[in-house]
Scaffold this motif. Structure first.
Motif, PDB file in Angstrom:
ATOM      1  N   ALA A 115      -9.273 -31.333 -14.905  1.00  0.00           N
ATOM      2  CA  ALA A 115      -8.068 -31.332 -15.728  1.00  0.00           C
ATOM      3  C   ALA A 115      -8.039 -30.129 -16.670  1.00  0.00           C
ATOM      4  CB  ALA A 115      -7.974 -32.628 -16.532  1.00  0.00           C
ATOM      5  N   ALA A 116      -9.198 -29.747 -17.188  1.00  0.00           N
ATOM      6  CA  ALA A 116      -9.275 -28.640 -18.140  1.00  0.00           C
ATOM      7  C   ALA A 116      -9.175 -27.281 -17.463  1.00  0.00           C
ATOM      8  CB  ALA A 116     -10.574 -28.725 -18.936  1.00  0.00           C
ATOM      9  N   ASN A 117      -9.570 -27.228 -16.177  1.00  0.00           N
ATOM     10  CA  ASN A 117      -9.598 -25.944 -15.466  1.00  0.00           C
ATOM     11  C   ASN A 117      -8.986 -26.110 -14.079  1.00  0.00           C
ATOM     12  OD1 ASN A 117     -11.337 -24.362 -17.428  1.00  0.00           O
ATOM     13  ND2 ASN A 117     -12.707 -26.058 -16.955  1.00  0.00           N
ATOM     14  N   PRO A 118      -7.763 -25.646 -13.874  1.00  0.00           N
ATOM     15  CA  PRO A 118      -7.113 -25.788 -12.569  1.00  0.00           C
ATOM     16  C   PRO A 118      -7.870 -25.096 -11.436  1.00  0.00           C
ATOM     17  CG  PRO A 118      -5.514 -25.195 -14.269  1.00  0.00           C
ATOM     18  CD  PRO A 118      -6.869 -25.050 -14.881  1.00  0.00           C
ATOM     19  N   ASP A 119      -8.790 -24.214 -11.790  1.00  0.00           N
ATOM     20  CA  ASP A 119      -9.564 -23.529 -10.748  1.00  0.00           C
ATOM     21  C   ASP A 119     -10.811 -24.317 -10.351  1.00  0.00           C
ATOM     22  OD1 ASP A 119     -11.181 -23.208 -12.974  1.00  0.00           O
ATOM     23  OD2 ASP A 119     -11.361 -21.032 -12.815  1.00  0.00           O
ATOM     24  N   THR A 120     -11.003 -25.529 -10.919  1.00  0.00           N
ATOM     25  CA  THR A 120     -12.175 -26.362 -10.634  1.00  0.00           C
ATOM     26  C   THR A 120     -11.776 -27.579  -9.804  1.00  0.00           C
ATOM     27  OG1 THR A 120     -13.307 -25.685 -12.673  1.00  0.00           O
ATOM     28  CG2 THR A 120     -14.008 -27.764 -11.663  1.00  0.00           C
ATOM     29  N   VAL A 121     -12.555 -27.863  -8.761  1.00  0.00           N
ATOM     30  CA  VAL A 121     -12.310 -29.017  -7.902  1.00  0.00           C
ATOM     31  C   VAL A 121     -13.591 -29.839  -7.808  1.00  0.00           C
ATOM     32  CG1 VAL A 121     -11.733 -29.793  -5.563  1.00  0.00           C
ATOM     33  CG2 VAL A 121     -10.527 -27.843  -6.574  1.00  0.00           C
ATOM     34  N   ILE A 122     -13.461 -31.145  -7.924  1.00  0.00           N
ATOM     35  CA  ILE A 122     -14.591 -32.066  -7.823  1.00  0.00           C
ATOM     36  C   ILE A 122     -14.487 -32.816  -6.496  1.00  0.00           C
ATOM     37  CG2 ILE A 122     -15.836 -33.964  -8.906  1.00  0.00           C
ATOM     38  CD1 ILE A 122     -15.601 -31.435 -10.671  1.00  0.00           C
ATOM     39  N   ILE A 123     -15.557 -32.824  -5.716  1.00  0.00           N
ATOM     40  CA  ILE A 123     -15.620 -33.556  -4.456  1.00  0.00           C
ATOM     41  C   ILE A 123     -16.710 -34.617  -4.586  1.00  0.00           C
ATOM     42  CG2 ILE A 123     -16.014 -33.440  -1.975  1.00  0.00           C
ATOM     43  CD1 ILE A 123     -13.493 -31.961  -2.831  1.00  0.00           C
ATOM     44  N   ALA A 124     -16.320 -35.889  -4.436  1.00  0.00           N
ATOM     45  CA  ALA A 124     -17.268 -36.996  -4.596  1.00  0.00           C
ATOM     46  C   ALA A 124     -17.341 -37.814  -3.311  1.00  0.00           C
ATOM     47  CB  ALA A 124     -16.858 -37.890  -5.765  1.00  0.00           C
ATOM     48  N   PRO A 125     -18.306 -37.533  -2.442  1.00  0.00           N
ATOM     49  CA  PRO A 125     -18.483 -38.339  -1.227  1.00  0.00           C
ATOM     50  C   PRO A 125     -19.089 -39.694  -1.561  1.00  0.00           C
ATOM     51  CG  PRO A 125     -20.204 -36.683  -1.385  1.00  0.00           C
ATOM     52  CD  PRO A 125     -19.270 -36.431  -2.540  1.00  0.00           C
ATOM     53  N   GLU A 126     -18.889 -40.641  -0.665  1.00  0.00           N
ATOM     54  CA  GLU A 126     -19.412 -41.990  -0.879  1.00  0.00           C
ATOM     55  C   GLU A 126     -20.434 -42.342   0.191  1.00  0.00           C
ATOM     56  OE1 GLU A 126     -16.937 -45.304  -2.562  1.00  0.00           O
ATOM     57  OE2 GLU A 126     -16.997 -45.935  -0.453  1.00  0.00           O
ATOM     58  N   GLY A 127     -21.509 -42.998  -0.213  1.00  0.00           N
ATOM     59  CA  GLY A 127     -22.522 -43.455   0.725  1.00  0.00           C
ATOM     60  C   GLY A 127     -21.918 -44.282   1.843  1.00  0.00           C
ATOM     61  N   LEU A 128     -22.489 -44.180   3.030  1.00  0.00           N
ATOM     62  CA  LEU A 128     -21.891 -44.798   4.209  1.00  0.00           C
ATOM     63  C   LEU A 128     -22.111 -46.306   4.296  1.00  0.00           C
ATOM     64  CD1 LEU A 128     -22.786 -42.039   6.831  1.00  0.00           C
ATOM     65  CD2 LEU A 128     -20.574 -42.456   5.755  1.00  0.00           C
ATOM     66  N   SER A 129     -22.990 -46.839   3.479  1.00  0.00           N
ATOM     67  CA  SER A 129     -23.267 -48.282   3.515  1.00  0.00           C
ATOM     68  C   SER A 129     -22.709 -48.953   2.259  1.00  0.00           C
ATOM     69  CB  SER A 129     -24.777 -48.539   3.603  1.00  0.00           C
ATOM     70  OG  SER A 129     -25.309 -47.989   4.792  1.00  0.00           O
ATOM     71  N   ARG A 130     -21.838 -49.948   2.438  1.00  0.00           N
ATOM     72  CA  ARG A 130     -21.278 -50.688   1.312  1.00  0.00           C
ATOM     73  C   ARG A 130     -21.748 -52.140   1.359  1.00  0.00           C
ATOM     74  NH1 ARG A 130     -16.528 -48.364   3.456  1.00  0.00           N
ATOM     75  NH2 ARG A 130     -16.147 -46.297   2.570  1.00  0.00           N
ATOM     76  N   PHE A 131     -21.812 -52.768   0.191  1.00  0.00           N
ATOM     77  CA  PHE A 131     -22.297 -54.142   0.130  1.00  0.00           C
ATOM     78  C   PHE A 131     -21.803 -54.789  -1.155  1.00  0.00           C
ATOM     79  CE2 PHE A 131     -25.262 -51.202  -1.749  1.00  0.00           C
ATOM     80  CZ  PHE A 131     -25.655 -51.798  -2.934  1.00  0.00           C
ATOM     81  N   TYR A 132     -21.785 -56.126  -1.175  1.00  0.00           N
ATOM     82  CA  TYR A 132     -21.456 -56.848  -2.404  1.00  0.00           C
ATOM     83  C   TYR A 132     -22.652 -56.766  -3.350  1.00  0.00           C
ATOM     84  CZ  TYR A 132     -17.476 -58.809   0.120  1.00  0.00           C
ATOM     85  OH  TYR A 132     -16.310 -58.962   0.822  1.00  0.00           O
ATOM     86  N   LEU A 133     -22.372 -56.444  -4.594  1.00  0.00           N
ATOM     87  CA  LEU A 133     -23.453 -56.278  -5.556  1.00  0.00           C
ATOM     88  C   LEU A 133     -24.119 -57.603  -5.907  1.00  0.00           C
ATOM     89  CD1 LEU A 133     -21.846 -53.628  -7.941  1.00  0.00           C
ATOM     90  CD2 LEU A 133     -23.546 -53.247  -6.139  1.00  0.00           C
ATOM     91  N   GLN A 134     -23.356 -58.697  -5.833  1.00  0.00           N
ATOM     92  CA  GLN A 134     -23.919 -60.019  -6.111  1.00  0.00           C
ATOM     93  C   GLN A 134     -23.322 -61.029  -5.131  1.00  0.00           C
ATOM     94  OE1 GLN A 134     -23.118 -60.850 -10.267  1.00  0.00           O
ATOM     95  NE2 GLN A 134     -24.997 -59.844 -10.917  1.00  0.00           N
TER      96      GLN A 134
END
Length: 218
Positions: free
Chosen positions: A50-69
């Motif tokens: 948001a502060a720098n239009p020249d900055t991009v954040i890429i956040a991949p997600e782990g391939l295994s998902r599960f219920y935490l409880q």
């Protein structure tokens, strides 16, 4: 009974903060910790884009998902467990390599690349960077460790290039400052010159430290 493996195509998920373009100057690849989801993890970095239009954040997600409880409620993701570990590592490295290639194809050749791993994500990004043509300018290992099972030659090749920063909270319940200091010494033995940053906090990201890290890269 014999165990077999079959390579299949599956859909991986990632989140992006900011827009990729020929004007992009900074790309951060950020990998979450155990039991987290990329959608929530990436929000910690939204202020950078948001502060720098020249900055991009890429956040991949782990391939295994599960219920935490139990069998319902909140969901988390994981990069790997000890079960069928090597194939899980291969899978997420393949995912990250494909993702990085797609992202960087939309950026200038001289874009500044930061790779950050948090908690379990520190091992994920470290292993990934030993098996990719991508060469980051800055590697940040936050509240985690560089895997000691990476071959020495590969570790030295990786660590000789980027700036290395270790970050840990003084009240982190999973990794102490003393352990982080030993990690720093281990990386020095491998030929790196890592900086260790501490902050008053627990096993968490810290906005002030992220601002500091982003500022020193501009």
């Amino acid at each position: 009974m014999t165990e077999h493996h079959l390579a299949v195509t599956r859909t991986a998920r990632y989140y992006q903060q900011g827009a990729l373009s020929a004007k992009t100057r900074q790309v951060w690849f950020v990998c979450h910790g155990y039991g987290q989801l990329a959608a929530y993890f990436s929000r910690h970095f939204a202020f950078l884009a948001a502060a720098n239009p020249d900055t991009v954040i890429i956040a991949p997600e782990g391939l295994s998902r599960f219920y935490l409880q139990g069998n319902g409620g909140r969901v988390g993701a994981s990069w790997m467990t000890r079960d069928d570990r090597l194939h899980e590592i291969d899978d997420h490295i393949g995912f990250l390599n494909q993702l990085a290639a797609n992202v960087l194809a939309e950026c200038p050749a001289d874009v500044h690349i930061t790779v950050l791993g948090f908690s379990q994500g520190t091992a994920t990004v470290s292993r990934w960077l030993t098996r990719t043509p991508l060469r980051p300018h800055h590697l940040i290992l936050w509240a985690g460790s560089f895997p000691e099972d990476i071959a020495t030659a590969l570790a030295q090749q990786l660590l000789s290039g980027p700036k290395i920063t270790l970050v840990v909270g003084t009240e982190d319940e999973y990794i102490s400052v003393a352990q982080a200091t030993r990690q720093q010494e281990y990386l020095v033995e491998l030929g790196a010159s890592p900086q260790l940053i501490t902050f008053a906090g627990r096993h968490e990201l810290n906005r002030a430290v992220l601002e500091q890290l982003a500022y020193t890269q501009r």
